[in-house]
Scaffold this active site. Sequence first.
Site, PDB file in Angstrom:
ATOM      1  CG  LEU A   1      32.223  65.071  85.986  1.00  0.00           C
ATOM      2  CD1 LEU A   1      32.719  63.835  85.235  1.00  0.00           C
ATOM      3  CD2 LEU A   1      33.330  65.631  86.867  1.00  0.00           C
ATOM      4  CG  ASP A   2      32.915  71.955  83.843  1.00  0.00           C
ATOM      5  OD1 ASP A   2      31.940  72.252  84.562  1.00  0.00           O
ATOM      6  OD2 ASP A   2      34.063  72.391  84.024  1.00  0.00           O
ATOM      7  CE  LYS A   3      28.985  69.930  74.620  1.00  0.00           C
ATOM      8  NZ  LYS A   3      28.595  70.957  73.619  1.00  0.00           N
TER       9      LYS A   3
ATOM     10  CB  THR B   1      35.202  67.588  82.701  1.00  0.00           C
ATOM     11  OG1 THR B   1      35.712  68.922  82.687  1.00  0.00           O
ATOM     12  CG2 THR B   1      35.995  66.755  83.692  1.00  0.00           C
TER      13      THR B   1
ATOM     14  NE  ARG C   1      37.173  74.610  82.314  1.00  0.00           N
ATOM     15  CZ  ARG C   1      36.066  74.879  81.632  1.00  0.00           C
ATOM     16  NH1 ARG C   1      34.897  74.341  82.009  1.00  0.00           N
ATOM     17  NH2 ARG C   1      36.110  75.673  80.590  1.00  0.00           N
TER      18      ARG C   1
END
Length: 319
Positions: free
Chosen positions: A137-139, A141, A236
């Site tokens: 997961l993105d930082k 998110t 996104r």
Amino acid sequence: MSQTFEAQQRVPDAMAGQRLDQAAAELFADFSRERLKAWIKAGDLTLDDRPARPKDKVYGGEWLRLCTEVEDDTRFEPEDIPLDVVHEDDQVLVINKPPGLVVHPAAGNPDGTLLNALLHHDPALASVPRAGIVHRLDKDTSGLMVVARTLTAQTALVEQLQARTVSREYDAICVGVMTAGGTVDAPIGRHPKDRKRQAVTASGKPAVTHYRVVERFRAHTHVRCRLETGRTHQIRVHLAHLRYPLVGDPVYGGRLKLPAGASETLKEILREFPRQALHARKLAFVHPGSGEQVSFRAALPDDLLMLLDYLRDDHRTMR
């Protein structure tokens, strides 16, 4: 300390014409291409049970078999970082990742990551590539991630991800009022001018996102997205492509838009929202131990609940 790692993957027809090391890097994604090349040269990674060279071509339908010794990964230090463990057994961990936590050490984030926290929680994860991390997961998110605790479990989960049988569902709050849900089927790859960004591009990899409306507000929409593929920044990029970027997205959000007549409090919240409004709410997969389908959910975090409350108040007040 080391342990034997065994796995096999069938080469999809779509990979016809690729180099063996290139195909192996996609099919055994937990290992670097250089490491896989070394195993090919050593005979640990075979093509239809025969030794091969990294530059040999594949044609689709062959079997790649990997049998090798994997050393414990001692490059990263365990760190006592709190983890929200949703589920834990001898095969997998399911984590509810908070926003702001980087998943894997990299340039600019050498420590303080989920990987460091996992090594502290379970030191045995040092014997599993990437401490058992099979997806990211993105930082900024939040939400659910599954971590494999054994090499066998990791192989099984990676195969499920490649077969698109892992179900991943996200809550997102986007700018603009959607009229209905739908599907975005648009390839994603590196942005042609900004290498730090992703973009919808004809040369990208296939990417499919299904989305539906949960709640509409005056100038925003709460949507639920289901991933069919798992490209970097996929939700996104796809929602921005539809011109419904996520609230708080510093990369794909575009120029800040504030609803006319909104309260100063709501305007301030929208201006200062510290991250993309995205949360991995549901995760389902076949358990590598039992073979049964399992499913997990994570409630919306407080920052997204607060944002939704203010958007509802604004919607009621201005109707």
